[in-house]
Enzyme design. Sequence first.
Site, mmCIF file in Angstrom:
data_model
loop_
_atom_site.group_PDB
_atom_site.id
_atom_site.type_symbol
_atom_site.label_atom_id
_atom_site.label_comp_id
_atom_site.label_asym_id
_atom_site.label_seq_id
_atom_site.Cartn_x
_atom_site.Cartn_y
_atom_site.Cartn_z
ATOM 1 N N HIS A 174 35.418 16.533 -21.334
ATOM 2 C CA HIS A 174 35.199 17.960 -21.646
ATOM 3 C C HIS A 174 34.858 18.752 -20.383
ATOM 4 O O HIS A 174 34.061 19.683 -20.423
ATOM 5 C CB HIS A 174 34.090 18.120 -22.691
ATOM 6 N N ASP A 210 32.400 23.415 -21.463
ATOM 7 C CA ASP A 210 33.445 22.623 -22.119
ATOM 8 C C ASP A 210 34.756 22.836 -21.379
ATOM 9 O O ASP A 210 34.798 23.563 -20.373
ATOM 10 C CB ASP A 210 33.554 22.963 -23.617
ATOM 11 N N GLU A 219 33.766 12.041 -26.434
ATOM 12 C CA GLU A 219 35.213 12.179 -26.300
ATOM 13 C C GLU A 219 35.687 12.201 -24.845
ATOM 14 O O GLU A 219 36.294 13.155 -24.395
ATOM 15 C CB GLU A 219 35.667 13.482 -27.000
HETATM 16 C C1 TNX Z 1 34.384 17.059 -31.780
HETATM 17 S S1 TNX Z 1 31.434 16.598 -31.953
HETATM 18 C C2 TNX Z 1 33.731 17.497 -30.642
HETATM 19 C C3 TNX Z 1 33.862 18.903 -30.250
HETATM 20 C C4 TNX Z 1 34.779 19.670 -31.152
HETATM 21 C C5 TNX Z 1 34.548 19.275 -32.579
HETATM 22 C C6 TNX Z 1 35.344 20.030 -33.576
HETATM 23 C C7 TNX Z 1 31.654 16.382 -30.494
HETATM 24 C C8 TNX Z 1 30.537 15.757 -29.802
HETATM 25 N N1 TNX Z 1 32.834 16.731 -29.936
HETATM 26 O O1 TNX Z 1 34.281 18.982 -28.910
HETATM 27 O O2 TNX Z 1 34.532 21.031 -30.978
HETATM 28 O O3 TNX Z 1 34.846 17.906 -32.718
HETATM 29 O O4 TNX Z 1 34.886 19.780 -34.880
#
Ligand code: TNX
Length: 508
Positions: A244, A173, A308
């Site tokens: 990420h 990450d 994301e």
């Molecule tokens: C969203 S869920 C994310 C994570 C974060 C999380 C915190 C997802 C696929 N991505 O990177 O840790 O929210 O709740």
Amino acid sequence: MTDLVPQPVTISTQPGSWTLSDATGIVADAAAEPAAQLLRELVGPATGLALPTVTGGSAGAITFRAEPTLADEEYHLQVRPDGVQIAAADIRGHRHAVQTLQQLLPAEVFSSDQVDGVKWEVPCVEIQDKPRFAWRGAMLDVGRHFFPTEFLHRFVDLLAMHRLNKLHLHLTDDQGWRIEIEKYPRLTEVGAWRTESMAGHYKEQRFDGQPHGGFYTKAELRGLVEYAAARGIDIVPEIDLPGHMRAAIAAYPELGNHPEKTLPVATTWGVHPEVLNVEDSTIEFCKDVLTELMEVFPSPLIHIGGDECPKDEWNSSPAAQAKMAELGVDADGLQSWFIGQLSSFLTEKGRRLIGWDEILEGGLASGATVMSWRSEEGGIEAASAGHDVVMCPHLWTYFDYYQADPESEPVAIGRLTPLRTVYEYEPVPAELGPEAAAHVLGTQGQLWTEYMPTSEHVEYMAFPRLCALAEVAWGTTGEYDDFRARLVAHLTRLDQQDVHYRRLDANT
Ligand code: TNX
């Protein structure tokens, strides 16, 4: 104890009991021997009993029998005064029976030290059991915080105890790269370390200023895969891309959209704008990483993240814009193209791609499996289009959220996922017809670890919510109050293992 978690499909208690003693042996053919060995490993430390192999017909023995007419993972377990009979089609069912038999013994059997003075008595029961879902999992984020390999082994044991069968390891990450990749040593030399811990409160962005890091060698991960396999757990590895990726970009700035800028590994919570660029050399980098990943993990499904990924850098990068023009797509389409490249690569290698539900945007690669996290919508869309899905909508399955009133709990991420909410989750959305519903592989609980700096704290957030999820995934949920009553007994099993779970209270 007949208070089991997850609850079997049918369990009937009968008069009488059977006792495990130094006279007890195991009858197992070669196919069942690994399950017999697992039983010895599980009950040996507390009981001090060797459970030697004996021949059929021995009095009081535990007998494993192959029963090809049973379904995948199904087992029958019969405890009678004169012995224990276990039938299953294959090793997977035999292993589940072993886990259930351990729960039927007095809770002290879960101790890692020998316990004297306990009569290892089991009430006579007949159990017929099989899971509703083939995917019963937990995701552990080792990117935001690194946890020692020993903890991963312990976590595998705890999953297996609950007849869960998938450990999804989120290995990379923005805040840390945790797997050794021989071709790119800086991923762990640089990418595995950050200058501050993330233990502070995200809203105030307070951090404790401690450096943090660590990574797993390939040998350690191979050892984990083998350990997990012996307990019926598949490890599904994730390399999260093209977003990420700040830790990787910190190690190799040429992977990013601003190669002239050297950034540190991220130390703060949130979605970071730095994402991979779309150069051919970056796609090659991803393939090289996946190649080494596949050498370690036999999983047929390889998780490439896909969540994301902010598009700002691509929208302002001449190279990315040229690529979009060449492909005739927008930024979502570019991400879809990126993922598609990796999907084809994995297919060539005999594996398949799995990703978070954002991989639906701009078109989903054929054969890809979707993890539906933002809501149930992505899962509904994917299953309706004939893709397999794992349902993990955050409102029910995010164990990084609070489990009770934030005032009384250690800092967690914003929302609330109390035990009852997890327990009442139904993984197959009502709007799916039977054909689409068959694409719902199952569900898993998510442990994002921004605010879980220690293994102990992971246990606190995971349990007992994973106990509830295990029953959802096994498919035997009923009244919450009945589950809660069984859970009270079940927690004594976790006590024996010093699991740092959250205690039940009047509101739980
Ligand atoms: C969203 S869920 C994310 C994570 C974060 C999380 C915190 C997802 C696929 N991505 O990177 O840790 O929210 O709740």
